[in-house]
Design a protein around this motif. Structure first.
Motif, short mmCIF file in Angstrom:
data_model
loop_
_atom_site.label_atom_id
_atom_site.label_comp_id
_atom_site.label_asym_id
_atom_site.label_seq_id
_atom_site.Cartn_x
_atom_site.Cartn_y
_atom_site.Cartn_z
N GLU A 314 -2.86 -7.99 3.62
CA GLU A 314 -3.85 -7.93 2.53
C GLU A 314 -4.58 -6.59 2.50
OE1 GLU A 314 -7.95 -10.22 1.11
OE2 GLU A 314 -6.72 -11.06 2.72
N LEU A 315 -4.90 -6.04 3.68
CA LEU A 315 -5.72 -4.83 3.75
C LEU A 315 -4.91 -3.54 3.83
CD1 LEU A 315 -8.43 -6.12 6.28
CD2 LEU A 315 -8.57 -6.02 3.78
N ILE A 316 -3.64 -3.66 4.07
CA ILE A 316 -2.83 -2.48 4.30
C ILE A 316 -2.77 -1.60 3.06
CG2 ILE A 316 -0.53 -3.26 3.57
CD1 ILE A 316 0.48 -2.23 6.32
N THR A 317 -2.71 -0.27 3.26
CA THR A 317 -2.63 0.68 2.15
C THR A 317 -1.51 1.67 2.44
OG1 THR A 317 -4.10 2.32 3.17
CG2 THR A 317 -5.13 0.54 1.88
N PRO A 318 -1.05 2.40 1.43
CA PRO A 318 0.01 3.39 1.68
C PRO A 318 -0.34 4.38 2.77
CG PRO A 318 -0.23 3.02 -0.67
CD PRO A 318 -1.36 2.27 -0.01
N LEU A 319 -1.63 4.68 2.93
CA LEU A 319 -2.04 5.64 3.94
C LEU A 319 -2.06 5.04 5.35
CD1 LEU A 319 -4.95 7.51 2.11
CD2 LEU A 319 -2.62 8.32 2.52
N SER A 320 -2.36 3.75 5.42
CA SER A 320 -2.50 3.12 6.74
C SER A 320 -1.28 2.32 7.17
CB SER A 320 -3.72 2.19 6.75
OG SER A 320 -3.49 1.07 5.88
#
Length: 364
Positions: A314-320
């Motif tokens: 849910e919290l994951i982003t392309p950067l992380s």
């Protein structure tokens, strides 16, 4: 007359009745007279002379006594005639079967894999395929496939190529010296298999075979054939032996591991009377397929870590994405590519997770 040429095959079948006919003509004997002398009816004599009745050893002995033609010669001629009839009928049959060769586009692939000979003659190709599939007609190939496969095939799958790929699995499983299937052993070995995801593929590919064998399961890897779109399949060879056949179609480790545990899920949870096939890119929504999917998911990400995974997703982003996946994978002791594959599938983030997905370099 029997040819003395070595390797000669007659273009037609000659019934020994021809010899009887020639002999009585030479002796100026009538068929009726031959019948009286041999105690055979004139009708029987006529049927033999015209090739409609066989010459039996008993009849041949009668002819030897009356006509002087060796019993052994007549018996051998009858045997040769029957063999020639079968051969010529088979030749005609193979010529008709050759009309179906175009449907077996996998022939050259099977040659490359060493299962067929590289012959050019169409009749010989047919014979090679018949022996490979262990059938008497190419029209029977689809019939000998497990019912589950025939019913669940994708529209664009070449059924004959799929049948060939499945047949390879069975051939490779023949005479494998493994114990009878043991559900408890397989269940215990599943965790041992999972621990191998972080190992080198060339190492774990063989270890997986060994763990499955301990459980009474044959595990084989065979390159997919064109237009089969297969990731894997599971079949019961008998009530005491199962076969898992994997193709490593896309060569991604995460797909390989999911497919393996999916097939194991079928073995542990479903009837031995059923066979299952796993096609690339097809989400089968049947109850048993969903159960096998869930089993594979729970093996790869155990229940106690599922909520943490859902939060990560849910919290994951392309950067992380890379950092988050690597940390989580390390925590649960699994190949990061497996987590990356699931995230990519569920979040549609393929371009961000691809660098984490390992490519396999083995195929036995």
């Amino acid at each position: 007359m029997v040819s003395s040429k070595i390797g000669y095959t007659a273009p037609f079948a000659v019934h020994p009745g021809e010899t009887i006919k020639d002999t009585i003509e030479m002796l100026d004997m009538k068929q009726a007279d031959l019948g009286v002398r041999t105690s055979l009816s004139e009708k029987t004599i006529s049927e033999i002379i015209n090739g409609r009745e066989p010459i039996t050893p008993e009849t041949a002995l009668k002819f030897e006594r009356v006509l002087g033609v060796s019993q052994g010669l007549l018996v051998n001629m009858q045997a040769q005639y029957e063999a020639d009839v079968v051969r010529l009928n088979e030749k005609s049959k193979l010529e008709k079967e050759a009309e179906m060769l175009s449907a077996f586009s996998c022939y050259s692939e099977l040659v490359k894999l060493g299962y067929l000979k590289p012959v050019k003659n169409k009749a010989e190709k047919v014979e090679e395929l018949l022996r490979f599939f262990a059938v008497d007609s190419l029209g029977l190939v689809e019939d000998v496939m497990p019912v589950a496969f025939r019913r669940g095939i994708k529209p664009n799958v070449n059924k004959n190529s799929l049948a060939a790929w499945l047949r390879i699995g069975k051939i490779r499983a023949i005479n494998k010296d493994i114990p009878e299937f043991d559900r408890e052993t397989l269940s215990k070995n599943v965790e041992k298999m999972r621990q191998l995801t972080i190992e080198n593929p060339k190492i774990y590919s063989q270890k997986l075979v060994e763990f499955c064998a301990e459980s009474g399961v044959v595990l084989t890897y065979t390159p997919h054939l064109k237009n089969t779109f297969m990731n894997g399949a599971v079949m019961w060879l008998s009530a005491t032996r199962a076969l898992i056949h994997l193709s490593i179609l896309n060569k991604y480790a995460d797909i390989f591991w999911f497919t393996l545990f999916h097939e194991i899920g079928h073995i542990l949870r479903h009837s031995k009377k059923l066979s299952f096939v796993d096609f690339e890119g097809i989400k089968n929504t049947s109850e048993m397929e969903l159960e096998a999917d869930k089993f594979a998911e729970r093996v790869l990400i155990p229940n106690e870590f599922e909520s943490e995974y859902l939060k990560l997703k849910e919290l994951i982003t392309p950067l992380s994405v890379r950092q988050e996946i690597n940390q989580f994978a390390k925590k649960i002791n699994i190949d990061p590519g497996i987590i990356a594959g699931r995230v990519g599938r569920e979040k549609k983030m393929w371009k961000y997770v691809v660098p984490l997905r390992k490519k396999l370099g083995f195929i036995d």
